[in-house]
Design an enzyme around this catalytic site. Structure first.
Site, PDB file in Angstrom:
ATOM      1  CB  THR A 112      -0.926   0.043   1.237  1.00  0.00           C
ATOM      2  OG1 THR A 112      -0.123   0.178   2.405  1.00  0.00           O
ATOM      3  CG2 THR A 112      -1.763  -1.207   1.340  1.00  0.00           C
ATOM      4  CB  SER A 114      -1.059   4.477   3.475  1.00  0.00           C
ATOM      5  OG  SER A 114      -1.536   3.156   3.644  1.00  0.00           O
ATOM      6  CB  CYS A 115       3.540   0.878   3.773  1.00  0.00           C
ATOM      7  SG  CYS A 115       4.585   1.200   2.350  1.00  0.00           S
ATOM      8  N   GLY A 116       4.374   4.169   4.449  1.00  0.00           N
ATOM      9  CA  GLY A 116       5.372   5.040   5.048  1.00  0.00           C
ATOM     10  C   GLY A 116       6.790   4.753   4.610  1.00  0.00           C
ATOM     11  CG  LEU A 117       8.128   1.023   3.665  1.00  0.00           C
ATOM     12  CD1 LEU A 117       8.020  -0.305   2.956  1.00  0.00           C
ATOM     13  CD2 LEU A 117       9.233   0.984   4.690  1.00  0.00           C
TER      14      LEU A 117
END
Length: 286
Positions: A112, A114-117
């Protein structure tokens, strides 16, 4: 199990005249995926091919690489307080000896946006967790633009539920010669691909060497990831790719085609699999 479509009352306005009528809509329901009894993920999907969806999701997560790694897949009974089965909770049991990943809120899930990676972390994650190499098959894959231009119409002709609802994404798997191997539909484009990959895993077809994945929407990072994890060497989309999708395709050697509409298309990566001689010759002549 839930229905793929549902009927709802709608007020239809045409040329200023209004009238009530039933309308056919695509069904959307949540499905929880459990791994060895522990909750792993929840996805909004169109009911149908739920076991394939769960299996395909686990392929993209790097948990599964073959059908022999699954002991069984079942619906969880008693999924509600009254003990009834909603058919919205699926438990995948791994075969003995198959490693069970650490399932926490910080687990290594890269599907996704939105996983912040960051981009580099996402690319590195797919490269290090992919369990299938991208392969053209027994002979080098050469895809003619004329053949690619025919694939969206073949996909459209195979979309049975879309004709009734207009609200579904689709994913299709073709051979390098344009033979349609399978097509799946879902309210989520990533789910459609997971169902396609999951069915291939159940049939012992992974890795999907020498095949072309066609998606009805855009080519996001997660869709390129799913193709790479399943060993699919070519991905075509009728809409645009994202920048990270192009980066991942280039990093892994996947052929990525976007804006596939009629005889027009853009090749973003892996052009060595596309027959470009005639186009190059015309460009040189001009």
């Amino acid at each position: 199990m839930g229905r793929v479509t549902a009927r709802r009352r709608v007020i239809r306005i045409r040329d200023g005249a209004a009238g009530a009528r039933p309308d056919t809509l695509v069904t959307e329901e949540p499905m929880e995926i459990r791994l060895n009894g522990k909750p792993l993920a929840v996805t909004m999907r169109t009911p149908g091919d739920d076991f394939a969806l769960a299996a395909g999701f686990l392929v993209s997560e790097g948990v599964l690489a073959g059908a022999d790694e699954i002991a069984n897949i079942v619906y969880c009974a008693g999924a509600t307080d009254d003990g009834s089965n909603t058919y919205n909770v699926v438990d995948v049991r791994l075969a003995p000896g198959v490693p069970v990943p650490d399932i926490t809120l910080e687990r290594n899930v890269y599907t996704t946006s939105s996983c912040g990676l960051c981009g580099k972390a996402s690319l590195d994650a797919v490269r290090t967790t992919a369990r299938h190499a991208l392969s053209d098959g027994p002979a080098p894959m050469r895809l003619a633009p004329e053949l690619l231009s025919e694939l969206p119409e073949r996909l459209r002709e195979a979309q049975r539920v879309f004709d009734r609802t207009g609200g579904l994404h689709a994913a299709a798997l073709f051979t390098a010669d344009g033979e349609l191997l399978d097509v799946r539909e879902d309210v989520g484009r990533h789910n459609a691909v997971d169902k396609l990959v999951g069915r291939a895993l159940q049939q012992g077809m992974l890795p999907l060497a020498g095949t072309v994945l066609l998606v009805s929407g855009r080519a996001s990072f997660e869709l390129v990831q799913k193709a790479v994890m399943a060993g699919i060497p070519a991905l075509a989309a009728v809409s645009a790719p994202s920048s990270l999708a192009v980066d991942l395709a280039a990093e892994t050697g996947l052929t990525l085609v976007g804006f596939l509409r009629g005889a027009s298309m853009n090749v973003y990566a892996g052009e060595h699999r596309i027959v470009l001689e005639e186009a190059e010759a015309r460009s040189a002549a001009g």
